[in-house]
Design a protein around this motif. Structure first.
Motif, mmCIF file in Angstrom:
data_model
loop_
_atom_site.group_PDB
_atom_site.id
_atom_site.type_symbol
_atom_site.label_atom_id
_atom_site.label_comp_id
_atom_site.label_asym_id
_atom_site.label_seq_id
_atom_site.Cartn_x
_atom_site.Cartn_y
_atom_site.Cartn_z
ATOM 1 N N GLY A 152 0.666 -1.608 -0.139
ATOM 2 C CA GLY A 152 -0.390 0.140 -0.550
ATOM 3 C C GLY A 152 0.771 1.284 -0.033
ATOM 4 N N LEU A 153 0.350 2.332 -0.969
ATOM 5 C CA LEU A 153 1.206 3.262 -1.122
ATOM 6 C C LEU A 153 0.586 4.664 -0.327
ATOM 7 C CD1 LEU A 153 2.299 3.616 -5.204
ATOM 8 C CD2 LEU A 153 3.669 2.235 -2.757
ATOM 9 N N TYR A 154 0.777 5.581 0.665
ATOM 10 C CA TYR A 154 0.400 6.550 1.535
ATOM 11 C C TYR A 154 0.815 7.494 1.297
ATOM 12 C CZ TYR A 154 1.641 4.833 6.234
ATOM 13 O OH TYR A 154 3.092 4.890 6.715
ATOM 14 N N VAL A 155 0.779 8.543 1.606
ATOM 15 C CA VAL A 155 1.053 10.168 2.004
ATOM 16 C C VAL A 155 0.933 10.215 3.672
ATOM 17 C CG1 VAL A 155 1.481 12.477 1.766
ATOM 18 C CG2 VAL A 155 1.647 10.726 -0.218
ATOM 19 N N ASP A 156 1.743 10.071 4.679
ATOM 20 C CA ASP A 156 0.713 10.827 6.277
ATOM 21 C C ASP A 156 1.114 12.277 6.366
ATOM 22 O OD1 ASP A 156 3.820 12.143 6.146
ATOM 23 O OD2 ASP A 156 4.723 10.387 7.352
ATOM 24 N N ALA A 157 0.813 12.889 7.385
ATOM 25 C CA ALA A 157 0.555 14.103 7.614
ATOM 26 C C ALA A 157 1.804 15.141 7.859
ATOM 27 C CB ALA A 157 -0.060 14.151 9.186
ATOM 28 N N ASP A 158 2.574 14.636 7.584
ATOM 29 C CA ASP A 158 3.798 14.958 7.296
ATOM 30 C C ASP A 158 4.200 15.596 5.698
ATOM 31 O OD1 ASP A 158 4.147 16.150 10.049
ATOM 32 O OD2 ASP A 158 5.903 14.465 10.054
ATOM 33 N N ASP A 159 3.378 14.631 4.800
ATOM 34 C CA ASP A 159 3.676 14.955 3.541
ATOM 35 C C ASP A 159 4.915 14.116 3.334
ATOM 36 O OD1 ASP A 159 1.590 16.333 2.789
ATOM 37 O OD2 ASP A 159 2.942 18.378 2.979
ATOM 38 N N ASP A 160 5.764 13.119 3.617
ATOM 39 C CA ASP A 160 6.093 11.745 3.219
ATOM 40 C C ASP A 160 5.362 10.973 2.920
ATOM 41 O OD1 ASP A 160 8.308 10.440 2.734
ATOM 42 O OD2 ASP A 160 8.729 9.902 5.082
ATOM 43 N N TYR A 161 5.806 10.639 1.721
ATOM 44 C CA TYR A 161 5.107 8.835 0.831
ATOM 45 C C TYR A 161 6.183 7.669 1.341
ATOM 46 C CZ TYR A 161 4.218 11.883 -2.693
ATOM 47 O OH TYR A 161 2.979 13.066 -3.410
ATOM 48 N N LEU A 181 3.658 -13.803 10.115
ATOM 49 C CA LEU A 181 3.188 -11.581 9.166
ATOM 50 C C LEU A 181 4.569 -11.140 9.855
ATOM 51 C CD1 LEU A 181 0.171 -10.770 8.087
ATOM 52 C CD2 LEU A 181 1.544 -9.285 9.401
ATOM 53 N N GLY A 182 4.933 -10.435 8.783
ATOM 54 C CA GLY A 182 6.138 -9.106 9.370
ATOM 55 C C GLY A 182 5.045 -7.981 8.816
ATOM 56 N N VAL A 183 5.563 -6.557 9.163
ATOM 57 C CA VAL A 183 4.793 -5.504 8.434
ATOM 58 C C VAL A 183 5.663 -4.850 7.873
ATOM 59 C CG1 VAL A 183 2.723 -3.569 8.726
ATOM 60 C CG2 VAL A 183 2.964 -5.656 9.258
ATOM 61 N N TYR A 184 6.136 -3.511 7.577
ATOM 62 C CA TYR A 184 7.267 -2.807 7.056
ATOM 63 C C TYR A 184 6.871 -1.384 6.120
ATOM 64 C CZ TYR A 184 9.166 -7.068 8.332
ATOM 65 O OH TYR A 184 10.150 -8.386 9.082
ATOM 66 N N VAL A 185 7.113 -0.362 7.463
ATOM 67 C CA VAL A 185 7.280 0.454 6.124
ATOM 68 C C VAL A 185 8.848 1.020 6.019
ATOM 69 C CG1 VAL A 185 6.470 3.083 7.427
ATOM 70 C CG2 VAL A 185 5.026 1.446 7.896
ATOM 71 N N TYR A 186 8.255 1.321 4.319
ATOM 72 C CA TYR A 186 9.656 2.244 4.227
ATOM 73 C C TYR A 186 9.367 3.747 3.846
ATOM 74 C CZ TYR A 186 12.692 4.215 0.620
ATOM 75 O OH TYR A 186 13.164 5.223 -0.937
ATOM 76 N N SER A 187 9.607 4.909 4.215
ATOM 77 C CA SER A 187 9.795 6.050 4.321
ATOM 78 C C SER A 187 10.607 6.948 3.476
ATOM 79 C CB SER A 187 10.128 6.641 5.063
ATOM 80 O OG SER A 187 10.685 7.754 5.743
ATOM 81 N N TRP A 188 10.010 7.742 2.509
ATOM 82 C CA TRP A 188 10.984 8.263 1.317
ATOM 83 C C TRP A 188 11.595 9.338 1.389
ATOM 84 C CZ3 TRP A 188 7.792 10.581 -3.800
ATOM 85 C CH2 TRP A 188 8.414 11.483 -4.347
ATOM 86 N N GLU A 189 10.978 9.853 2.625
ATOM 87 C CA GLU A 189 11.977 11.263 3.595
ATOM 88 C C GLU A 189 13.212 10.805 4.365
ATOM 89 O OE1 GLU A 189 11.472 14.466 6.941
ATOM 90 O OE2 GLU A 189 9.626 13.811 6.130
#
Length: 352
Positions: A144-153, A165-173
């Motif tokens: 899933g792709l999203y933008v958070d409240a700080d405009d970070d993709y 099951l593992g859940v991971y978040v990649y931060s563009w910033e």
């Protein structure tokens, strides 16, 4: 034009130009390059780009891909232009997993690597790392792709490996992955459950989780992108006497679901989410049901009021929502799946 302030030229005129013209304008001078590369300019340009005239259909062939404009007044496509992949790949290798704000998240099937790619600017970024982050396995993972409240993709990657099951978040910033907790029912780890790609709407990523047999469990998993908390909500109350499929789509920041059900034949209902409850807004009228061989995915909402529907066999249909439901349900051309997507031409660059 020479008498206009630079701010007016940049933010009132250039934000309305097509993405490729903005790219050319960056070469005017260093000041324009800095202004046109700023996140604030990119955000305004994106918001003004969401119009039918900027929509494109990207179709992936074995070794190349083509981009076609959508001609909204006759539900057809304009002349195609060839886009060369900016990254190394093999024959029939690139699968599209998700898209948001003009970025595509794709997987290279021979290496399982995840990439972010803007087909307009050709910029791309590999998300794989030496510690095994950023690798995708079809039928086991969800993206899933999203933008958070700080405009970070960001990219949410749900991985199922050997019952874990593992859940991971990649931060563009910050250009890195991190693990986050996910408390859910143990049975959702089973490969008998099919996870959809995430649909971003109103600060939440939504996934359908459907059991792969008749009468199985069907739920929606919600991920609040700011609190990073998960919760489960019910599926619309559709009949369970056949295969059930729910396809989520964001329409003007309101979540909708096309729920299809059937065995040898199928019917489709359109639902909208209000709070944590589903409200039916459209039902298939009493016409001959759609054959199971044309089992459909609703993949995108076009701003001129048409829904696009793509069958599992790759055939495309449109539904004109301004007319009586499904009376204008007819074939057109190709559309989106693992080998195609609709996107809007913008200057969002994943290589930053």
């Amino acid at each position: 034009m020479a008498d206009l302030p630079t701010h007016t030229i940049v933010f009132e005129i250039l934000t309305r130009l097509p993405a490729k013209d903005v790219g050319r304008s960056k070469s005017v001078c260093k000041q324009w390059y800095a202004l046109l590369s700023a996140q604030y300019f990119v955000k305004i340009h994106c918001s003004r780009s969401v119009v039918s005239s900027n929509q494109r259909v990207l179709l992936i062939d074995d070794l190349t891909c083509s981009v076609r404009p959508i001609i909204s007044n006759n539900n057809d496509y304009g002349p195609s232009s060839t886009v060369t992949f900016p990254f190394h790949h093999q024959n029939n290798d690139v699968s599209i997993l998700s898209h948001l704000n003009r970025l595509l998240c794709v997987c290279l099937n021979h290496t399982y690597e995840l990439l972010l790619w803007n087909p307009t600017t050709t910029a791309f970024k590999r998300l794989s790392t030496p510690d095994s982050h950023g690798f995708y396995i079809n039928n086991l993972d969800a993206i899933g792709l999203y933008v958070d409240a700080d405009d970070d993709y960001k990219v949410l990657h749900i991985k199922r490996r050997s019952g874990v099951l593992g859940v991971y978040v990649y931060s563009w910033e910050v250009d890195s992955w991190r693990n986050i907790p996910f408390i859910t029912r143990q049975e959702y780890l089973s490969p008998h459950f099919n996870w959809s790609a995430g649909t971003f709407c109103g600060g939440t990523l939504y996934f359908t989780v459907c059991e792969c047999w008749i009468g199985g469990t069907n739920v929606v998993i919600c991920f609040d992108v700011n609190s990073e908390q998960f919760k489960e909500i019910s599926f619309p109350p559709v009949p369970s006497n056949g295969m059930v499929q729910g396809v989520l789509v964001n329409v003007k920041n309101v979540l909708h679901m096309f729920a299809s059900t059937g065995m040898f034949e199928m019917t489709i209902d359109l639902w909208t989410l209000q709070g944590d409850y589903w409200i039916k807004v459209l039902s298939c009228p009493p016409i001959p049901p759609i054959s199971l061989s044309l089992w459909c995915d609703i993949t995108h909402y076009v701003t001129n009021g048409n829904w696009f529907v793509m069958t599992k066999l790759g055939k495309l249909f449109t539904i004109e929502m301004d007319m009586k439901p499904f009376e204008c349900f007819y074939p057109v051309s190709w559309f989106r799946g693992f080998k195609g997507a609709v996107f809007v031409q913008t200057i969002v660059s994943p290589s930053i």
